[in-house]
Design a protein around this motif. Structure first.
Motif, PDB file in Angstrom:
ATOM      1  N   ARG A 120      23.018  23.491  55.996  1.00 35.55           N
ATOM      2  CA  ARG A 120      24.467  23.669  56.073  1.00 35.55           C
ATOM      3  C   ARG A 120      25.207  22.347  55.849  1.00 35.55           C
ATOM      4  O   ARG A 120      26.130  22.004  56.559  1.00 35.55           O
ATOM      5  CB  ARG A 120      24.880  24.274  57.419  1.00 35.55           C
ATOM      6  CG  ARG A 120      24.224  25.621  57.709  1.00 35.55           C
ATOM      7  CD  ARG A 120      24.657  26.664  56.686  1.00 35.55           C
ATOM      8  NE  ARG A 120      24.070  27.955  56.988  1.00 35.55           N
ATOM      9  CZ  ARG A 120      22.959  28.416  56.440  1.00 35.55           C
ATOM     10  NH1 ARG A 120      22.326  27.691  55.559  1.00 35.55           N
ATOM     11  NH2 ARG A 120      22.498  29.603  56.762  1.00 35.55           N
TER      12      ARG A 120
ATOM     13  N   ARG B 288      29.821  30.461  52.197  1.00 33.60           N
ATOM     14  CA  ARG B 288      30.600  29.907  53.314  1.00 33.60           C
ATOM     15  C   ARG B 288      31.000  28.454  53.048  1.00 33.60           C
ATOM     16  O   ARG B 288      32.117  28.042  53.347  1.00 33.60           O
ATOM     17  CB  ARG B 288      29.777  30.023  54.601  1.00 33.60           C
ATOM     18  CG  ARG B 288      30.505  29.534  55.852  1.00 33.60           C
ATOM     19  CD  ARG B 288      29.695  29.792  57.103  1.00 33.60           C
ATOM     20  NE  ARG B 288      29.770  31.192  57.540  1.00 33.60           N
ATOM     21  CZ  ARG B 288      28.759  32.056  57.405  1.00 33.60           C
ATOM     22  NH1 ARG B 288      27.614  31.684  56.852  1.00 33.60           N
ATOM     23  NH2 ARG B 288      28.897  33.295  57.829  1.00 33.60           N
TER      24      ARG B 288
ATOM     25  N   GLN C 162      34.767  27.022  52.847  1.00 35.90           N
ATOM     26  CA  GLN C 162      35.169  25.969  53.780  1.00 35.90           C
ATOM     27  C   GLN C 162      35.782  24.795  53.022  1.00 35.90           C
ATOM     28  O   GLN C 162      36.758  24.188  53.478  1.00 35.90           O
ATOM     29  CB  GLN C 162      33.962  25.492  54.596  1.00 35.90           C
ATOM     30  CG  GLN C 162      34.301  24.440  55.653  1.00 35.90           C
ATOM     31  CD  GLN C 162      35.211  24.978  56.738  1.00 35.90           C
ATOM     32  OE1 GLN C 162      34.961  26.046  57.297  1.00 35.90           O
ATOM     33  NE2 GLN C 162      36.293  24.263  57.038  1.00 35.90           N
TER      34      GLN C 162
ATOM     35  N   ARG D 283      39.280  25.742  52.211  1.00 35.18           N
ATOM     36  CA  ARG D 283      40.130  25.673  53.408  1.00 35.18           C
ATOM     37  C   ARG D 283      40.460  24.219  53.748  1.00 35.18           C
ATOM     38  O   ARG D 283      41.606  23.888  54.042  1.00 35.18           O
ATOM     39  CB  ARG D 283      39.435  26.336  54.596  1.00 35.18           C
ATOM     40  CG  ARG D 283      40.195  26.174  55.906  1.00 35.18           C
ATOM     41  CD  ARG D 283      39.416  26.787  57.062  1.00 35.18           C
ATOM     42  NE  ARG D 283      39.555  28.239  57.097  1.00 35.18           N
ATOM     43  CZ  ARG D 283      38.863  29.026  57.932  1.00 35.18           C
ATOM     44  NH1 ARG D 283      37.964  28.487  58.740  1.00 35.18           N
ATOM     45  NH2 ARG D 283      39.052  30.332  57.928  1.00 35.18           N
TER      46      ARG D 283
ATOM     47  N   GLN E 112      31.734  39.704  56.261  1.00 32.53           N
ATOM     48  CA  GLN E 112      31.893  38.856  57.441  1.00 32.53           C
ATOM     49  C   GLN E 112      32.404  37.474  57.057  1.00 32.53           C
ATOM     50  O   GLN E 112      33.324  36.930  57.696  1.00 32.53           O
ATOM     51  CB  GLN E 112      30.560  38.729  58.174  1.00 32.53           C
ATOM     52  CG  GLN E 112      30.640  37.830  59.413  1.00 32.53           C
ATOM     53  CD  GLN E 112      29.311  37.724  60.134  1.00 32.53           C
ATOM     54  OE1 GLN E 112      28.407  38.518  59.919  1.00 32.53           O
ATOM     55  NE2 GLN E 112      29.190  36.722  60.994  1.00 32.53           N
ATOM     56  N   VAL E 113      31.830  36.886  55.984  1.00 31.33           N
ATOM     57  CA  VAL E 113      32.267  35.555  55.558  1.00 31.33           C
ATOM     58  C   VAL E 113      33.706  35.604  55.059  1.00 31.33           C
ATOM     59  O   VAL E 113      34.520  34.726  55.376  1.00 31.33           O
ATOM     60  CB  VAL E 113      31.332  35.004  54.472  1.00 31.33           C
ATOM     61  CG1 VAL E 113      31.869  33.682  53.922  1.00 31.33           C
ATOM     62  CG2 VAL E 113      29.929  34.802  55.034  1.00 31.33           C
TER      63      VAL E 113
ATOM     64  N   GLU F 143      36.037  37.608  56.000  1.00 29.15           N
ATOM     65  CA  GLU F 143      36.915  37.750  57.163  1.00 29.15           C
ATOM     66  C   GLU F 143      37.062  36.409  57.888  1.00 29.15           C
ATOM     67  O   GLU F 143      38.130  36.077  58.397  1.00 29.15           O
ATOM     68  CB  GLU F 143      36.376  38.815  58.122  1.00 29.15           C
ATOM     69  CG  GLU F 143      36.526  40.233  57.616  1.00 29.15           C
ATOM     70  CD  GLU F 143      37.967  40.716  57.599  1.00 29.15           C
ATOM     71  OE1 GLU F 143      38.864  40.002  58.089  1.00 29.15           O
ATOM     72  OE2 GLU F 143      38.222  41.814  57.074  1.00 29.15           O
ATOM     73  N   GLU F 144      35.984  35.634  57.930  1.00 31.50           N
ATOM     74  CA  GLU F 144      36.056  34.314  58.567  1.00 31.50           C
ATOM     75  C   GLU F 144      37.061  33.418  57.848  1.00 31.50           C
ATOM     76  O   GLU F 144      37.724  32.581  58.475  1.00 31.50           O
ATOM     77  CB  GLU F 144      34.683  33.645  58.536  1.00 31.50           C
ATOM     78  CG  GLU F 144      33.638  34.262  59.455  1.00 31.50           C
ATOM     79  CD  GLU F 144      32.287  33.582  59.290  1.00 31.50           C
ATOM     80  OE1 GLU F 144      32.245  32.415  58.829  1.00 31.50           O
ATOM     81  OE2 GLU F 144      31.267  34.227  59.596  1.00 31.50           O
ATOM     82  N   TYR F 145      37.178  33.600  56.528  1.00 32.48           N
ATOM     83  CA  TYR F 145      38.064  32.763  55.710  1.00 32.48           C
ATOM     84  C   TYR F 145      39.206  33.601  55.145  1.00 32.48           C
ATOM     85  O   TYR F 145      39.559  33.483  53.979  1.00 32.48           O
ATOM     86  CB  TYR F 145      37.252  32.080  54.605  1.00 32.48           C
ATOM     87  CG  TYR F 145      36.256  31.091  55.166  1.00 32.48           C
ATOM     88  CD1 TYR F 145      36.633  29.779  55.412  1.00 32.48           C
ATOM     89  CD2 TYR F 145      34.966  31.486  55.484  1.00 32.48           C
ATOM     90  CE1 TYR F 145      35.735  28.868  55.956  1.00 32.48           C
ATOM     91  CE2 TYR F 145      34.057  30.586  56.029  1.00 32.48           C
ATOM     92  CZ  TYR F 145      34.449  29.281  56.272  1.00 32.48           C
ATOM     93  OH  TYR F 145      33.568  28.375  56.819  1.00 32.48           O
ATOM     94  N   HIS F 146      39.798  34.408  56.018  1.00 35.32           N
ATOM     95  CA  HIS F 146      40.885  35.299  55.619  1.00 35.32           C
ATOM     96  C   HIS F 146      42.111  34.537  55.139  1.00 35.32           C
ATOM     97  O   HIS F 146      42.967  35.094  54.436  1.00 35.32           O
ATOM     98  CB  HIS F 146      41.272  36.208  56.792  1.00 35.32           C
ATOM     99  CG  HIS F 146      41.745  35.437  57.997  1.00 35.32           C
ATOM    100  ND1 HIS F 146      43.049  35.061  58.181  1.00 35.32           N
ATOM    101  CD2 HIS F 146      41.055  34.959  59.062  1.00 35.32           C
ATOM    102  CE1 HIS F 146      43.166  34.396  59.314  1.00 35.32           C
ATOM    103  NE2 HIS F 146      41.971  34.310  59.876  1.00 35.32           N
ATOM    104  N   ASP F 147      42.204  33.261  55.518  1.00 37.69           N
ATOM    105  CA  ASP F 147      43.385  32.466  55.167  1.00 37.69           C
ATOM    106  C   ASP F 147      43.262  31.765  53.818  1.00 37.69           C
ATOM    107  O   ASP F 147      44.209  31.108  53.371  1.00 37.69           O
ATOM    108  CB  ASP F 147      43.619  31.405  56.247  1.00 37.69           C
ATOM    109  CG  ASP F 147      42.399  30.520  56.464  1.00 37.69           C
ATOM    110  OD1 ASP F 147      41.270  31.042  56.429  1.00 37.69           O
ATOM    111  OD2 ASP F 147      42.570  29.303  56.666  1.00 37.69           O
TER     112      ASP F 147
END
Length: 281
Positions: free
Chosen positions: A24, A69, A73, A76, A105-106, A108-112
């Motif tokens: 990661r 992801r 990221q 973001r 799921q990923v 939704e984690e980065y919905h913005d």
């Protein structure tokens, strides 16, 4: 670590390497204070591959989702859009539940994060529509299932979106339409460009679509830049002597035109044994 000549490209592009998805880690090489307008990735091929797996494919599925992801990221962190140029999944006609649930799921984690999706030849479903339609209702997702001219993900001008198509019959009409619209600055698509290389031996292929078909070369040029999915290695197009800039026959006035392949963020098939993985900023 990426070679120095891949650290920068004309037009301010920079590479972000993902040297160890399993750990990661994310290594950015963009200059300090530089404004990044979009993160571009392609050919994620998220799938529980059993080849080179220690646990029946679960680790390779985690690698694919980890690459997804990491790129989101990065978008973001830089307050910019995220663009995937096709082949998010691997099976051509369906989703595996584990893959779809993981991607949802990923996302939704980065919905913005604004997400722009251009389907590839592996993103289909049995019904004929893109499998990426499953993501279309999520927050800030823009899906381009058909060729269209639309504002660019980075906000400046418009682009021609060209998702995978069974034929090129409609391409001349779209290129001509883009040529008449002076705000169109690039073509973003999923297609194998003639003259690309594939696999660890860098074999140049004569098949594929010529750059002239997309208005990137020849007498009737429409665009200065092309970004394409459907090749899994970070590279330029042409004779390979000029880094990420394509220079080849058809450029009578000596001008430069650029065609980028973002490359897969992590090795997902036989042709990806080299370590130069990454995402284009």
């Amino acid at each position: 670590r990426l070679p120095a000549d891949l650290g920068a490209a004309e037009g301010g592009a920079r590479w972000c390497g993902c040297p160890s998805v399993a750990k990661r880690q994310y290594m950015a090489v963009a200059a300090e204070g530089e404004v990044v307008k979009a993160i571009v990735t392609a050919d994620l091929h998220i799938h529980p591959f059993r080849e080179c797996s220690l646990d029946g494919g679960a680790d390779r599925l985690a690698d694919g989702l980890g690459a997804l992801r990491q790129t989101l990221q990065a978008a973001r962190d830089r307050h910019c859009s995220w663009l995937c140029l096709g082949d998010m999944k691997h099976l051509r006609d369906r989703w595996l539940n584990a893959v779809l649930n993981g991607v949802l799921q990923v996302f939704e984690e980065y919905h913005d994060v604004p997400k722009f999706l251009v389907p590839g030849n592996h993103d289909g479903t049995a019904g004929g529509r893109s499998g990426l339609a499953a993501l279309d209702e999520l927050s800030l997702v823009s899906l381009f299932e058909e060729p269209t001219i639309h504002p660019a993900p980075w906000g400046d001008g418009k682009v021609l979106y060209w998702p995978h198509q069974p034929t090129l019959d409609a391409l001349p009409g779209w290129v001509e339409k883009a040529r008449k619209d002076r705000k169109v600055v690039a073509v973003l698509g999923h297609v194998f460009i003639r003259g690309s290389s594939l696999g660890p031996d860098e074999v140049r292929l004569d098949k594929g679509v010529p750059l002239e078909a997309f208005g990137l070369a020849g007498k009737s040029r429409a665009f200065m830049t092309g970004l394409f999915g459907d090749i899994h290695k970070m590279q330029g197009i042409g004779d390979g002597s000029s880094g990420l800039t394509w220079r080849g026959p058809g450029l009578e006035d000596g001008s430069r035109h650029v065609a980028f392949y973002p490359g897969s963020p992590c090795a997902q098939n036989w042709g990806e044994r080299e370590t130069q993985r990454g995402t284009l900023l």
